[in-house]
Design an enzyme around this catalytic site. Sequence first.
Site, short mmCIF file in Angstrom:
data_model
loop_
_atom_site.label_atom_id
_atom_site.label_comp_id
_atom_site.label_asym_id
_atom_site.label_seq_id
_atom_site.Cartn_x
_atom_site.Cartn_y
_atom_site.Cartn_z
N HIS A 34 0.83 -1.21 0.00
CA HIS A 34 0.00 0.00 0.00
C HIS A 34 0.86 1.25 0.00
CE1 HIS A 34 0.91 -0.82 4.22
NE2 HIS A 34 0.77 0.48 4.43
N ARG A 59 -3.68 16.45 7.00
CA ARG A 59 -4.36 15.15 7.15
C ARG A 59 -4.05 14.65 8.54
NH1 ARG A 59 -1.92 10.04 6.19
NH2 ARG A 59 -3.36 8.41 5.53
#
Length: 99
Positions: A83, A93
């Site tokens: 990933h 974020r």
Amino acid sequence: LKRLDPPPLEGAMQVDPTHDSSNAHVDKANIASYDWSALLYLNDVDKAFGGGELAFNDADADRVVRPLAGRLVAFSSGLENLHQVLPMRWGRRHVLSMW
């Protein structure tokens, strides 16, 4: 605890500016004792930040998870879950990462 901010900020709480967090990786390859990985998103993509989605790099396609406040993503940490975090474009974020 480390922060990812575009453009990169300097300081002890920041990720090393030479580290590319968007490189595909396997968590267990970084730390052998990691069996499970989880992310709890604390804010929303497109509202608080742009980019920064989680992408699972499967042989047939990339599967992208949109960060939404309260969303928990849990997965095994091995080779089956290559990933990456897509590059940040703006904003901040906030995510709680757990292994």
